[in-house]
Design a protein around this motif. Structure first.
Motif, PDB file in Angstrom:
ATOM      1  N   ASP A 237       0.876  -1.163   0.000  1.00 29.37           N
ATOM      2  CA  ASP A 237       0.000   0.000   0.000  1.00 29.37           C
ATOM      3  C   ASP A 237       0.918   1.220   0.000  1.00 29.37           C
ATOM      4  O   ASP A 237       1.491   1.563   1.037  1.00 29.37           O
TER       5      ASP A 237
ATOM      6  N   GLU B  89       1.091   9.177 -10.326  1.00 26.58           N
ATOM      7  CA  GLU B  89       0.589   7.999  -9.609  1.00 26.58           C
ATOM      8  C   GLU B  89       0.738   8.205  -8.092  1.00 26.58           C
ATOM      9  O   GLU B  89      -0.160   7.885  -7.321  1.00 26.58           O
ATOM     10  N   ASN B  93      -2.285   8.250  -5.467  1.00 25.84           N
ATOM     11  CA  ASN B  93      -2.300   7.312  -4.343  1.00 25.84           C
ATOM     12  C   ASN B  93      -2.561   8.005  -3.018  1.00 25.84           C
ATOM     13  O   ASN B  93      -3.199   7.450  -2.131  1.00 25.84           O
ATOM     14  N   GLY B 179     -10.348   4.800  -2.182  1.00 23.41           N
ATOM     15  CA  GLY B 179      -9.149   5.359  -1.546  1.00 23.41           C
ATOM     16  C   GLY B 179      -9.522   6.223  -0.348  1.00 23.41           C
ATOM     17  O   GLY B 179      -8.674   6.563   0.458  1.00 23.41           O
TER      18      GLY B 179
END
Lengths: 550, 334
Positions: A237, B89, B93, B179
């Motif tokens: 993660d 990215e 994230n 997320g």
């Protein structure tokens, strides 16, 4: 009036609800905390940074290696608790007399996590893979260790690796182009782990380059690392944690840990608080200031055997420092015992040379300069240095290294000691990145603090790194020393190397390019839940050996 | 209106160009380069040179900038030096974490700040007013990192009421959908996970929300006081309108104009202000990553992330202006 009362009541209700909710959540949270501590078999370790990649062939940082050691194994491991090479996937090995080939007998019945068999062909595949890296894969930010230790790739002049053959399933022979005494010890580095040839190909392990300027991790390196180790990769993660699970078909003992979680907490204070709050089971590089308090609160502090060196660098670009008497005086001004007692963690050893005692070539009879203020003053006077001479002392701030957990405190103690022999210290503090730039890229600095943590048991990995060639850090040119180090590095066996390195250590002690101060012992902290942890001087700590109390 | 919005958006483009140039020069003016930060003690001059060549840091600065802009225009923000992953990215994230935290902080700031300011104005000069003024003064003056540290120490470490770090218990297995962890827990009906994620938001949310709360309370107070004394309120009262009617139709509506602007600006500040809070609580959002990027001289991340934040800030500003004109039709977006 009526309105006000109603509003007041409403406010009271809101406040009451909020308080109630807080108490309830408080209770629930603490219950949860206790529950989660019982999650049998899960071991949570706080890492200070994310791994750079999960393909250890392209890594040289400690956090990547920490994860890699759980997933992968190399031909050679280390003796539990020491830095000495020991059998791992190779049960035994033998070097030829000319030091040019090594035959490895491989462990049988070992499989990679993808179910494929580990055998001699897999060994040769891995060696050939490293040797044939191309383009960006050859860059120093990628395959640093292969490049540095095997001295180049296919087609490069001086490349140490020649070829590999697999005469049988369980026998691999590696041929070198020149003798290299450190070969076996070097193979204990995680960079030279055995990886599944099938997985490497299937997930494009070598496709790491987007562009020259921007190397990127391959699909293999971010999602499919496949080794033979006790744990398989589960998930990563980004920025938060990496999770591993026990590998059911592991050839060795599986141990208590069924799941490993590496949680990324980069702030040392936050790591300590996470341990205190019970969200992690352990962490590395405990600040010396925290150890006593943590122990008092019932946490376990474990110290690694020191495999580090902290030194006071002396830059001979400063004209006065070219006089060996001045360097001797500085050495004699330092009370190492006081320094260690006041600023460094328990388990730290005093240093007389630039390798820890366990590394081969350690010279018990090396010349030392014991603490002697009067003698130091006399030497300075003899060298014509006036009382109150100003000397720049560089040190880094806001950084904690295994060999230097608290540079500011170390600086304070040393500068006080230097002032006692009449040197006026001019402090020069810099933030870490800038500090390294100044030390390594310019001659504009005086005496300074720096050090090293050994990568594996190899003398050249210490003294060769510091004094093997001219550098801006030390500002001297001593061909005799450089040649001696080159010669020692190129010998075929450790036995031949030993006397050469003993001589080199004596040569360095007389020349004093820097003052060896201490071999600080890095500490780890664990909760009571951890029954035992396999501490290793070279961080070779594999969690199937962790024992959990519940 | 649409035309005006398009015009405003067009103005954002040159602003961002200017900002990108300033950022580019700023990160390169930081002492020490990425090579030393990346290589550590192993940084021999040859290796530093190799790294600089690899990333193009040894080329003339103008050439570096033009190459960077060329890539930027094609949507390539480069690759993080620390992680080797594309900057875009990395941002994607981590953005949900920061957004989630900012929303909690904003709800807290608005939910408490507006009523606090309002009560304070209504009880002007009396005890509630004094309390509110002191609270907002303290809120503004206490540094975020200090408050974060104190909250964490008492409520997480000492009392154990809340988790001290991260976005979720490391041992918790949860499905990721958007997320946004709390939302994910609700969407997948994993109530344990949703609750756990929420609990992880409480302390950092309070730390991050306190300054905006204090600012919003002060602005609300000042604005309500000003509106209360306005002529149209006096006229309404003279006409015999009921107190609650005056409050809802005249005072609140008019007093909210500057408050809305402030709230919008605070949201932008929250995203950038998350750097300290996220670092203290090891909360893996863009703030924490930005802090490590500064430390490691990760040029592409610094440039990329700050540009993204600037774009967000510009968009929020535009939304504030538009909503302003909706609340008060006399105000036209220009």
């Amino acid at each position: 009036m009526h309105t006000r009362t109603r509003r007041q009541r409403r406010l009271g209700a809101v406040a009451g609800t909020a308080l109630g909710a807080m108490l309830v959540t408080g209770c629930v949270a603490s219950e949860r905390g206790e529950d989660s501590g019982d999650a049998a078999g899960t071991f949570v370790f706080a890492a200070s940074a994310e791994p750079v990649t999960l393909d250890p062939a392209f890594a040289n940082d400690g956090e990547t290696f920490r994860v890699a050691r759980q997933i992968f194994e190399g031909l050679i491991g280390v003796e539990q608790g020491s830095a000495d090479p020991a059998p791992l996937l190779a049960e035994s090995w033998e070097g030829s007399d000319d030091g040019l080939s090594y035959t490895f007998d491989l462990k049988e019945g070992v499989t990679f996590h993808d179910g494929t068999e580990f055998n001699a062909e897999a060994v040769c595949y891995n060696f050939d893979r490293w040797h044939n890296f191309e383009g960006i894969a050859q860059s120093p930010s990628a395959s640093y260790y292969y490049n540095n230790l095997f001295k180049g790739f296919a087609g490069d002049e001086g490349a140490v690796y020649e070829s590999c053959e697999a005469p049988s399933e369980n026998e691999a022979i590696v041929h070198l182009t020149q003798p290299w005494a450190g070969f076996i010890a070097a193979l204990s580095l995680p960079s030279f782990s055995m990886q599944s040839p099938t997985a490497l190909q299937e997930y494009g392990a070598d496709d790491i380059g987007g562009t020259e300027e921007a190397p990127s991790i391959s699909e293999y390196g971010s999602e499919h690392p496949t080794g033979t180790g006790p744990f398989t990769f589960s998930s990563w993660d980004a920025g938060s944690q990496v999770e591993l699970t026990a590998y059911d078909d592991y050839w060795g003992e599986q141990g208590d840990v069924t799941d490993v979680i590496f949680r990324v907490i980069d702030d040392p204070n936050a790591r300590r608080q996470a341990l205190e709050a019970g969200t992690i089971d352990g962490y590395d590089l405990v600040s010396p200031a925290d150890t006593a308090a943590l122990e008092e609160d019932g946490f376990q502090i474990l110290a690694r055997d020191p495999f580090t060196i902290l030194y006071l660098g002396i830059n001979q670009a400063v004209p006065e420092l070219q006089d060996v008497r001045v360097r001797q005086a500085i050495s004699m001004a330092i009370d190492k015992e006081q320094l260690v007692n006041q600023t460094l963690p328990e388990g730290t050893e005093l240093a007389t040379q630039f390798i820890p005692p366990v590394v081969s070539g350690y010279n018990e009879d090396v010349t030392t300069y014991d603490y002697d203020v009067d003698a130091a003053k006399a030497l300075l006077a003899e060298a014509g240095i006036p009382e109150g001479w100003e000397l720049t002392f560089n040190y880094p701030t806001n950084v904690s290294r295994p060999y230097m957990p608290n540079p500011e405190e170390i600086f304070t103690v040393l500068s006080t000691q230097l002032s006692e022999i009449g040197i006026t210290v001019v402090p020069q503090a810099n933030e870490w990145g800038e500090y390294l730039d100044i030390m390594q890229g310019s001659s504009d600095h005086g005496i300074h603090l720096l050090g090293w943590t050994g990568d594996y048991n190899d003398t050249d990995n210490f003294v060769g790194v510091f004094f093997g060639q001219p550098s801006m850090e030390f500002g001297f040119d001593n061909p005799e020393l450089f040649n001696a180090l080159t010669e020692a590095r190129g010998t075929a066996t450790i036995e031949e190397q030993l006397p050469l390195y003993e001589d080199i250590n004596q040569m360095i002690a007389e020349y004093i390019p820097a003052v060896p101060l201490a071999h600080p012992a890095p500490s780890l902290a664990f909760s009571e839940r951890v029954g035992s942890y396999p501490v290793s001087p070279v961080n070779d700590e594999v969690y199937n050996l962790v024992e959990l109390n519940d | 209106m649409l035309q005006v919005i398009a015009k405003r958006l067009a103005l954002v483009v040159p602003t961002l160009f200017g900002l990108s140039l300033l950022l580019f020069l700023w990160v390169r003016a930081l002492p020490g380069g990425p090579a030393s930060a990346l290589l550590g003690e192993r940084a021999t001059p040859e290796r530093v040179e190799q790294i600089n060549e690899l990333y193009g840091f040894n080329k003339p600065i103008l050439e570096q900038y033009l190459t960077y802009m060329g890539r930027l225009l094609s949507g390539d923000f480069g690759v993080s030096i620390q992680t080797g992953r594309p900057v875009l990215e990395e941002f994607a994230n981590r953005f949900p974490a920061t957004m989630e935290l900012s929303i909690v902080a904003l709800i807290l700031a608005v939910g408490i700040g507006v009523p606090l300011g309002y009560i304070s104005a209504k009880r002007y000069g009396r005890l509630p007013d004094h309390v509110a003024v002191v609270v907002s003064l303290v809120g503004i003056t206490v540094p975020v990192f200090f408050l974060a540290f104190i909250l964490k120490y008492f409520f997480a470490v000492e009392l154990g009421w809340f988790p001290p770090d991260g976005r979720m218990d490391a041992r918790m297995d949860a499905t990721r959908v958007t997320g946004f962890y709390v939302l994910d827990g609700i969407l997948t009906a994993e109530w344990d996970a949703a609750w756990d994620a929420f609990m992880h938001l409480v302390l950092p949310g309070i730390a991050l929300g306190t300054i905006p709360l204090a600012i919003i309370a002060r602005i609300t107070r000042a604005s309500v006081l000003e509106t209360q004394g306005a002529d149209f309120v006096r006229t309404a009262r003279a006409k015999g309108l009921h107190d609650s009617s005056i409050r809802d139709r005249f005072v609140l509506r008019n007093a909210m104009l500057p408050v809305v602007t402030t709230i919008g600006l605070q949201l932008g500040l929250l995203i950038s202000g998350a750097v300290l809070t996220e670092t203290v609580f090891a909360f893996s959002g863009i703030g924490q990553f930005l802090a490590t990027a500064i430390f490691r001289r990760d040029y592409p991340v610094l440039q990329g992330f700050i540009l993204f934040i600037a774009v967000l800030y510009a968009l929020i500003n535009l939304i504030v202006d538009v909503s302003y004109s909706i609340i008060d039709p006399r105000v036209r977006v220009q």
